[in-house]
Design a protein around this motif. Sequence first.
Motif, PDB file in Angstrom:
ATOM      1  N   LEU A 107      -1.275  -5.297 -15.433  1.00 58.03           N
ATOM      2  CA  LEU A 107      -2.247  -4.306 -14.976  1.00 58.03           C
ATOM      3  C   LEU A 107      -3.141  -3.864 -16.132  1.00 58.03           C
ATOM      4  O   LEU A 107      -4.354  -3.706 -15.958  1.00 58.03           O
TER       5      LEU A 107
ATOM      6  N   SER B  34       2.168  -8.737  -8.977  1.00 60.64           N
ATOM      7  CA  SER B  34       2.535  -7.800 -10.043  1.00 60.64           C
ATOM      8  C   SER B  34       2.366  -6.357  -9.584  1.00 60.64           C
ATOM      9  O   SER B  34       3.187  -5.493  -9.900  1.00 60.64           O
ATOM     10  N   ILE B  35       1.292  -6.093  -8.839  1.00 55.85           N
ATOM     11  CA  ILE B  35       1.058  -4.742  -8.331  1.00 55.85           C
ATOM     12  C   ILE B  35       2.178  -4.328  -7.377  1.00 55.85           C
ATOM     13  O   ILE B  35       2.719  -3.214  -7.466  1.00 55.85           O
TER      14      ILE B  35
ATOM     15  N   LEU C  55       5.276  -3.644  -9.365  1.00 52.99           N
ATOM     16  CA  LEU C  55       5.213  -2.346 -10.049  1.00 52.99           C
ATOM     17  C   LEU C  55       5.500  -1.203  -9.069  1.00 52.99           C
ATOM     18  O   LEU C  55       6.265  -0.278  -9.384  1.00 52.99           O
TER      19      LEU C  55
ATOM     20  N   ALA D  26       4.889  -6.446 -15.079  1.00 49.62           N
ATOM     21  CA  ALA D  26       3.930  -5.954 -14.086  1.00 49.62           C
ATOM     22  C   ALA D  26       2.973  -4.949 -14.711  1.00 49.62           C
ATOM     23  O   ALA D  26       1.772  -4.945 -14.414  1.00 49.62           O
ATOM     24  N   SER D  27       3.499  -4.108 -15.603  1.00 49.86           N
ATOM     25  CA  SER D  27       2.661  -3.083 -16.248  1.00 49.86           C
ATOM     26  C   SER D  27       1.632  -3.704 -17.180  1.00 49.86           C
ATOM     27  O   SER D  27       0.452  -3.336 -17.155  1.00 49.86           O
TER      28      SER D  27
ATOM     29  N   ALA E  30      -4.747   3.440 -15.920  1.00 44.28           N
ATOM     30  CA  ALA E  30      -3.643   2.488 -15.792  1.00 44.28           C
ATOM     31  C   ALA E  30      -2.482   2.864 -16.705  1.00 44.28           C
ATOM     32  O   ALA E  30      -1.311   2.667 -16.342  1.00 44.28           O
TER      33      ALA E  30
ATOM     34  N   LEU F 120      -6.350  -9.701 -11.558  1.00 40.81           N
ATOM     35  CA  LEU F 120      -5.387  -8.733 -11.037  1.00 40.81           C
ATOM     36  C   LEU F 120      -4.482  -9.434 -10.035  1.00 40.81           C
ATOM     37  O   LEU F 120      -4.939  -9.951  -9.018  1.00 40.81           O
TER      38      LEU F 120
ATOM     39  N   ILE G 115      -1.730  -9.574  -7.239  1.00 40.59           N
ATOM     40  CA  ILE G 115      -1.164  -8.736  -6.184  1.00 40.59           C
ATOM     41  C   ILE G 115       0.358  -8.665  -6.298  1.00 40.59           C
ATOM     42  O   ILE G 115       0.972  -7.612  -6.091  1.00 40.59           O
TER      43      ILE G 115
END
Length: 246
Positions: free
Chosen positions: A204, A218-219, A222, A200-201, A137, A214, A216
């Motif tokens: 993660l 934010s993913i 990113l 967002a980082s 990550a 987790l 989604i």
Amino acid sequence: MSALVLTHARAQLIETARTPIAVIGSAFWPAASMLAFVVPFVGSDPVYATYATASMVTFAVMSTNLFQYGVGVAEDRVQPWEPYVRTLPTGALPRFAGRLLSGFALMVFSLLPVVLIAWLCTAATVTPLSFLVALIATFVISVPFIFMGLAIGYSVPPKAAVVVAQVLFFPLAFGGGLMTAPGSAPGFVEDLAPYLPTGASVRLMWAAVGDYPLQIGSILSLLAWIVVLGGVALWAYRRDEGRRFS
């Protein structure tokens, strides 16, 4: 080609090492933040110490890449060597790949004090699997900040690059929630953070080292930042190349 890339990477590292403060500075602020804010306040709590370490890792990744590429590329652009390399038959790719390798090496160096302080001075703990996931990550979250640094470096002169990097650095760190525990930031920060590259980082990273869910959103955020900043960096590079060689 690989030998040429390694040669450029070695040259970049030697050039950076000639200014020791540039190397030390990349590791100082994350380590100082660990000692000043994490160790005395949450160091004895395994959960919060682990999350705080992940935040400081994100902090180090952002600062190292933002200044390494933003300021470093801008300074190289005003040197005669950079345009000369672009005219060689191999093109600028070996130089560029070498810069990425040297940047990763400096990033790892800046992360070592954070990890050592967490290990020796706090109750932070991760399983071997979580450590491996967090390592992967870490390299994933470095991508948007590499692109951000490249976009700065290829867009503005060196003196302006320092200012732009500094102006972006602290708002991104605060707005992304790097200074607080998960769910403890002011309301407007909690609402905004998942949509910033820092927020967002770090989410993660929190998910990699702990039980943080987790997200989604934010993913996707990113990934969107990677695409957008990658496009801006490519545009800045081509714009600079057009100005110099057309």
